[in-house]
Motif scaffolding. Structure first.
Motif: not given
Length: 106
Positions: A15, A20, A43-44, A98
């Motif tokens: 992350r 990211v 989005r993660p 993601l």
């Protein structure tokens, strides 16, 4: 890995990867794929997310011809389907997965 109107990615260094962080700051992205460039929202994802299992299966379970070449740069010995799946699983589970929900062509 593309799966219909979704694209699954994995930040293999986690992350703290700059791209990211960019997505966390602004999830509106443009992504170039075969067939054009698309707008989307990224989005993660994590275990428990409804998309996570499909992403895991697609990212870790599908092997393409290019993956054999990629595998030679990351692992010793001749590449095999098993080695490629193991490598992709390590990237997905050890990194930050993601999803990009694709919108219209940009």
């Amino acid at each position: 890995m593309r799966d219909g109107d979704r694209v699954y990615l994995a930040a293999i260094t986690g992350r703290h990867t700059l791209w990211v962080k960019n997505i966390q700051a602004n999830p509106q992205v443009r992504i170039g794929l075969t067939g054009g460039t698309y707008a989307g929202e990224a989005r993660p994802i994590a275990p428990g997310d409804p998309v996570y299992e499909a992403a895991h299966e697609r990212f870790c379970g599908v092997v393409h011809l290019f993956d054999y070449v990629e595998n030679m740069f990351h692992r010793k010995g001749l590449p095999s389907r098993r080695k490629i799946i193991e490598l992709h699983r390590a990237w997905f589970e050890g990194g930050t997965p993601l999803v990009v929900e694709l919108g219209s062509r940009a």
